[in-house]
Design an enzyme around this catalytic site. Structure first.
Site, mmCIF file in Angstrom:
data_model
loop_
_atom_site.group_PDB
_atom_site.id
_atom_site.type_symbol
_atom_site.label_atom_id
_atom_site.label_comp_id
_atom_site.label_asym_id
_atom_site.label_seq_id
_atom_site.Cartn_x
_atom_site.Cartn_y
_atom_site.Cartn_z
ATOM 1 N N ARG A 26 5.460 -26.294 -9.425
ATOM 2 C CA ARG A 26 5.923 -27.605 -8.946
ATOM 3 C C ARG A 26 7.355 -27.525 -8.426
ATOM 4 O O ARG A 26 7.691 -28.099 -7.388
ATOM 5 C CB ARG A 26 5.843 -28.607 -10.104
ATOM 6 C CG ARG A 26 6.144 -30.054 -9.713
ATOM 7 C CD ARG A 26 5.022 -30.611 -8.913
ATOM 8 N NE ARG A 26 4.975 -32.050 -8.820
ATOM 9 C CZ ARG A 26 3.929 -32.707 -8.316
ATOM 10 N NH1 ARG A 26 2.873 -32.048 -7.889
ATOM 11 N NH2 ARG A 26 3.935 -34.017 -8.231
ATOM 12 N N GLU A 48 8.874 -25.104 -7.114
ATOM 13 C CA GLU A 48 8.935 -24.462 -5.799
ATOM 14 C C GLU A 48 8.538 -25.459 -4.713
ATOM 15 O O GLU A 48 9.135 -25.497 -3.642
ATOM 16 C CB GLU A 48 7.993 -23.235 -5.752
ATOM 17 C CG GLU A 48 8.344 -22.129 -6.741
ATOM 18 C CD GLU A 48 9.655 -21.429 -6.417
ATOM 19 O OE1 GLU A 48 10.169 -21.588 -5.305
ATOM 20 O OE2 GLU A 48 10.182 -20.735 -7.315
ATOM 21 N N SER A 103 14.366 -22.304 -9.515
ATOM 22 C CA SER A 103 13.565 -23.512 -9.762
ATOM 23 C C SER A 103 13.678 -23.986 -11.214
ATOM 24 O O SER A 103 13.334 -25.133 -11.507
ATOM 25 C CB SER A 103 12.097 -23.269 -9.398
ATOM 26 O OG SER A 103 11.565 -22.224 -10.181
ATOM 27 N N HIS A 104 14.136 -23.137 -12.130
ATOM 28 C CA HIS A 104 14.276 -23.562 -13.523
ATOM 29 C C HIS A 104 15.699 -23.382 -14.047
ATOM 30 O O HIS A 104 15.928 -23.325 -15.245
ATOM 31 C CB HIS A 104 13.247 -22.870 -14.417
ATOM 32 C CG HIS A 104 11.874 -23.364 -14.103
ATOM 33 N ND1 HIS A 104 11.142 -22.852 -13.062
ATOM 34 C CD2 HIS A 104 11.151 -24.373 -14.618
ATOM 35 C CE1 HIS A 104 9.995 -23.513 -12.966
ATOM 36 N NE2 HIS A 104 9.974 -24.438 -13.899
ATOM 37 N N ALA A 119 11.431 -22.213 -17.753
ATOM 38 C CA ALA A 119 10.526 -21.081 -17.548
ATOM 39 C C ALA A 119 10.130 -20.508 -18.914
ATOM 40 O O ALA A 119 10.937 -20.511 -19.855
ATOM 41 C CB ALA A 119 11.227 -20.010 -16.717
HETATM 42 P P1 NDP Z 1 5.681 -16.639 -9.456
HETATM 43 O O1 NDP Z 1 4.411 -16.805 -8.706
HETATM 44 O O2 NDP Z 1 6.938 -16.558 -8.675
HETATM 45 O O3 NDP Z 1 5.620 -15.339 -10.357
HETATM 46 C C1 NDP Z 1 4.621 -15.201 -11.328
HETATM 47 C C2 NDP Z 1 4.772 -13.873 -12.033
HETATM 48 O O4 NDP Z 1 4.363 -12.840 -11.137
HETATM 49 C C3 NDP Z 1 6.192 -13.541 -12.438
HETATM 50 O O5 NDP Z 1 6.170 -12.914 -13.680
HETATM 51 C C4 NDP Z 1 6.677 -12.600 -11.334
HETATM 52 O O6 NDP Z 1 7.669 -11.681 -11.746
HETATM 53 C C5 NDP Z 1 5.398 -11.882 -11.004
HETATM 54 N N1 NDP Z 1 5.379 -11.379 -9.635
HETATM 55 C C6 NDP Z 1 5.700 -12.068 -8.520
HETATM 56 N N2 NDP Z 1 5.552 -11.279 -7.441
HETATM 57 C C7 NDP Z 1 5.131 -10.080 -7.900
HETATM 58 C C8 NDP Z 1 4.810 -8.838 -7.289
HETATM 59 N N3 NDP Z 1 4.902 -8.680 -5.980
HETATM 60 N N4 NDP Z 1 4.413 -7.819 -8.057
HETATM 61 C C9 NDP Z 1 4.330 -7.968 -9.402
HETATM 62 N N5 NDP Z 1 4.629 -9.100 -10.052
HETATM 63 C C10 NDP Z 1 5.024 -10.143 -9.302
HETATM 64 O O7 NDP Z 1 5.823 -17.793 -10.574
HETATM 65 P P2 NDP Z 1 5.293 -19.285 -10.546
HETATM 66 O O8 NDP Z 1 5.774 -19.867 -9.276
HETATM 67 O O9 NDP Z 1 3.850 -19.328 -10.847
HETATM 68 O O10 NDP Z 1 6.067 -19.917 -11.794
HETATM 69 C C11 NDP Z 1 7.481 -20.029 -11.747
HETATM 70 C C12 NDP Z 1 8.004 -20.520 -13.068
HETATM 71 O O11 NDP Z 1 7.668 -21.868 -13.279
HETATM 72 C C13 NDP Z 1 7.546 -19.791 -14.326
HETATM 73 O O12 NDP Z 1 8.702 -19.271 -14.947
HETATM 74 C C14 NDP Z 1 6.898 -20.861 -15.198
HETATM 75 O O13 NDP Z 1 7.134 -20.722 -16.583
HETATM 76 C C15 NDP Z 1 7.570 -22.100 -14.673
HETATM 77 N N6 NDP Z 1 6.788 -23.295 -14.943
HETATM 78 C C16 NDP Z 1 7.200 -24.155 -15.932
HETATM 79 C C17 NDP Z 1 6.484 -25.298 -16.214
HETATM 80 C C18 NDP Z 1 6.888 -26.210 -17.315
HETATM 81 O O14 NDP Z 1 6.225 -27.208 -17.551
HETATM 82 N N7 NDP Z 1 7.957 -25.943 -18.028
HETATM 83 C C19 NDP Z 1 5.290 -25.656 -15.440
HETATM 84 C C20 NDP Z 1 4.919 -24.664 -14.477
HETATM 85 C C21 NDP Z 1 5.667 -23.539 -14.218
HETATM 86 P P3 NDP Z 1 9.213 -11.822 -11.247
HETATM 87 O O15 NDP Z 1 9.782 -12.973 -12.029
HETATM 88 O O16 NDP Z 1 9.831 -10.516 -11.540
HETATM 89 O O17 NDP Z 1 9.174 -12.138 -9.777
#
Ligand code: NDP
Length: 335
Positions: free
Chosen positions: A185, A187, A46-47, A122
């Site tokens: 977003r 996703e 996604s990023h 990200a």
């Molecule tokens: P996720 O819900 O996929 O993951 C959130 C965090 O939880 C990650 O660090 C992930 O690690 C961890 N995680 C997920 N599943 C597990 C698990 N089963 N056990 C332990 N840890 C877990 O992320 P989001 O969908 O909330 O966000 C995705 C990205 O979007 C982020 O990188 C964020 O920075 C980016 N983003 C950027 C924006 C911008 O304006 N630039 C705005 C909003 C979001 P792992 O990566 O190892 O799965």
């Protein structure tokens, strides 16, 4: 449609060509490509390259300065400010990173406020190198209004991500990085593209009714994670990266943005802390490992970031897989 398999090197070369052709100078193209390719390397689609059409849209519209020359200055004993010169975030963050690390080591704690930038990436990419330098690090940024505050029905907050990274004994890091929206977003956009349903609780339609239709959510509002608790954290991020550092709240960014499909204007706050300067200089690293060991003693549990770190071992040999339509779109941007 089959996916296209590219080596990391070929994907990086494609990204660099597209960014240069569309107006980035070498430093900005390299910084954006490093950020995009870190996401591809760790399989965070996604990023990654998915964002290239948006980066290019903002270069072509002139909203973002592809030749930005970010400058760093110290604004208080513990605070640095980067003027990102209306550029993409990666070069501004790269220029601020080492001064932030140096100041945090000197003082124990330091903050980096990045202003006048366009963030489309990200956050873990930004905090991991700080943790690998031996410091704990937080990062926050806002976006445009997409998320209804708990109790409301209209988009007001951004998806406002936050990240935290902690040094590991092997020199790597534990980093979590999460949108404060229930679902990022990007996703939701990918679910809409692929004809998939969003998870329950991800958002509401334009009339304020709960829905799992990603297109209806995109036209309505996303919801914060964890109800009023996530909403409070998102509000805090608005205050930190808007009111505190003197940049835009998400709804101000929405008003200012020309909506060309690329990243909105805004700011970011990063705080770095040197554990060696706090209460347990000789023991903090092992103490942190003790926590991770105790967590991992529970079967089936993984630490945040482990999925990415495992992917990172695979992609150098297996390459990355891009949907053919995305590959064709990005190749079309070379012209
Ligand atoms: P996720 O819900 O996929 O993951 C959130 C965090 O939880 C990650 O660090 C992930 O690690 C961890 N995680 C997920 N599943 C597990 C698990 N089963 N056990 C332990 N840890 C877990 O992320 P989001 O969908 O909330 O966000 C995705 C990205 O979007 C982020 O990188 C964020 O920075 C980016 N983003 C950027 C924006 C911008 O304006 N630039 C705005 C909003 C979001 P792992 O990566 O190892 O799965």
């Amino acid at each position: 449609m089959t996916d296209v398999n590219l080596t990391l090197e070929d994907a990086d070369a494609l990204v660099m060509r597209v960014l240069r052709t569309n107006g980035c100078d070498e430093a900005n193209a390299r910084a954006v490509a490093d950020t995009v390719m870190a996401a591809e390397r760790d399989i965070c689609h996604s990023h990654g390259i998915f964002r290239i059409p948006g980066y290019v849209a903002s270069l072509r519209s002139g909203k973002v300065n592809g030749k930005a020359a970010p400058t760093v200055k110290q604004i208080a004993p513990g605070a640095l400010q980067v003027d990102a010169d209306r550029g993409f975030a990666p070069l501004a963050l790269e220029r601020g990173r080492q001064p932030l690390i140096d100041l945090a080591r000197e003082q124990g704690i330091a903050a980096l406020a990045v202003r006048d930038m366009h963030h489309f990436a990200a956050l873990w990419v930004e905090v991991e190198p700080i943790a690998e330098a031996g410091l704990a690090a937080f990062a926050w940024t806002a976006a445009t209004p997409m998320v209804a505050p708990a109790g409301g029905t209209k988009p007001l907050f951004g998806t406002n991500p936050m990240a935290f990274a902690w040094p590991r004994k092997d020199g790597s890091s534990m980093a979590f990085d999460m949108a404060t929206a229930a679902t990022a977003r990007g996703e939701i956009m990918i679910m809409a593209r692929d004809g998939k349903q969003a998870p329950p609780g991800a958002g509401i339609d334009a009339e304020g009714n709960p829905t799992t239709d990603p297109n209806a959510i995109l036209a309505g509002a996303q919801l914060p994670f964890g109800g009023y608790k996530g909403s409070a954290i998102s509000m805090m991020i608005e205050l930190l990266v808007g009111a505190l550092i003197g940049d835009k709240l998400s709804f101000e960014a929405g008003e200012a943005d020309i909506k060309d499909g690329g990243p909105p204007p805004g700011g970011e706050l990063i705080i770095a802390i040197d554990p060696n300067r706090f209460g347990d200089p000789d023991g903090w690293l092992a103490h942190g490992e003790k926590l991770f060991d105790a967590m991992k003693a529970q079967e089936g549990l993984r630490l945040p970031g482990e999925r990415r770190h495992q992917n990172r071992l695979k992609t150098p040999s297996e390459g990355i897989f891009l949907p053919k339509s995305l590959y064709d779109t990005v190749c079309g941007l070379e012209a």
